[in-house]
Design an enzyme around this catalytic site. Structure first.
Site, PDB file in Angstrom:
ATOM      1  CG  ASP A  94      -0.605  -8.288 -10.544  1.00  0.00           C
ATOM      2  OD1 ASP A  94       0.266  -7.403 -10.628  1.00  0.00           O
ATOM      3  OD2 ASP A  94      -0.740  -9.021  -9.545  1.00  0.00           O
TER       4      ASP A  94
ATOM      5  CB  SER B 241       5.809  10.129  -7.397  1.00  0.00           C
ATOM      6  OG  SER B 241       6.950   9.947  -6.618  1.00  0.00           O
TER       7      SER B 241
ATOM      8  CE  LYS C 128       4.254   5.293  -4.986  1.00  0.00           C
ATOM      9  NZ  LYS C 128       3.238   5.265  -6.037  1.00  0.00           N
TER      10      LYS C 128
END
Ligand code: NAP
Length: 271
Positions: free
Chosen positions: A71, A148, A166
């Site tokens: 993770d 992004s 982002k």
């Protein structure tokens, strides 16, 4: 036209490419592009089952493949996966930081925990990946490609959490371009537009006919493919882009030039 019509099949031979979130969708597509160009691939994500299936697909393309569940919010786990990749394949020369979470939610309905989860996966997870790969990237004078999204610079309905995360990723990318340029490490982002057949599109444009309406409104009149994104990621990581750092390469068929009005009109977030 395929990438090997343009780039040499051995462009990334002998290089290790590590892709976070490489078990599916756009990130797996990017991993396949690098594998096609001779790279050894390392992928991580949370689901081992998903990674195993992706690793099998990558092996079919002929290269060496390493996968380990991690993770990206867990720095220790990510560091261990990168160490494993280094031992199995050699030092990381290209990092693709693509792991992300997304779901549509209005800013008044999303819980602070929901907002935090997206920021933690997208932004903190991207930093963790870059930080954990730093020693290898310094040794290889390597390059980072962050994944992004248009939400980083165009406000979208029901996407405040993604936009914040982002935009942070793109600023982190620029900061690392400045801080790590002296080590020969390049840092860039790719901002995909609406990419056909992906989880992102399934979540953001689920209604019947919405995909077609979106495609018709994109200036280039089509949705993107995972190969479109793999191609530009490979370019950014290649020696052809050796003087390119701190750049967001928008690969969206021109969609964000028109803003997010169409997404609002198709009811993004409401199926
Ligand atoms: P996707 O298939 O869901 O890809 C996301 C990947 O990230 C999955 O493999 C997922 O695997 C992994 N991931 C999620 N949380 C993670 C965590 N905490 N730690 C490690 N891995 C994690 O979605 P996609 O639509 O292809 O999106 C891929 C990238 O492109 C994302 O960065 C997204 O923001 C960006 N993007 C997509 C679009 C689009 O049209 N789809 C447009 C613009 C930008 P596990 O669940 O197994 O962990």
């Amino acid at each position: 036209m395929t990438i090997t019509d343009v780039f040499a099949r051995d462009l990334f031979a002998g290089k290790t490419v590590f892709v976070t979130g490489g078990g599916s969708g756009i990130n797996l597509g990017i991993a396949k592009t690098f594998a096609t160009l001779g790279a050894s691939l390392a992928i991580c994500g949370r689901s081992q089952e998903r990674l195993d299936a992706a690793a099998a697909e990558l092996r079919e393309l002929g290269g060496n493949v390493f996968s380990q569940s991690a993770d990206v919010r867990d720095y220790g786990a990510l560091e261990a996966a990168m160490r494993g990749a280094h031992e199995a394949l050699g030092p990381i020369a290209v990092l693709v930081a693509g792991a992300a979470g997304n779901f549509p939610a209005s800013a008044e309905a999303i819980t602070p925990n929901g907002f935090k989860a997206v920021v933690d996966i997208d932004l903190l997870g991207s930093f963790n990946a870059a930080r954990a790969a730093f020693d290898d990237l310094k040794a290889t004078r390597g390059s980072i490609v962050f994944i992004s999204a248009g939400q980083a610079f165009t406000p979208y309905p029901y996407q405040a959490h993604v936009g914040a995360a982002k935009a942070g990723v793109d600023m982190l990318m620029r900061d690392l371009a400045v801080d790590w340029g002296k080590f020969g490490i390049r840092s860039n982002s790719v901002a995909p537009g609406p990419i056909d057949g992906t989880e992102g599109m399934r979540r953001l444009a689920p209604g019947e006919g919405t995909k077609e309406r979106l495609a018709a409104a994109v200036p280039l009149r089509r949705l993107g493919s995972v190969n479109d994104i793999g191609n530009v990621a490979a370019f950014l990581a290649s020696p052809l882009a050796s003087y390119v750092t701190g750049c967001v390469l928008v690969a969206d068929g021109g969609q964000n030039l028109l803003g997010s009005g169409l997404w609002a009109s198709i009811g993004l977030g409401q199926s």
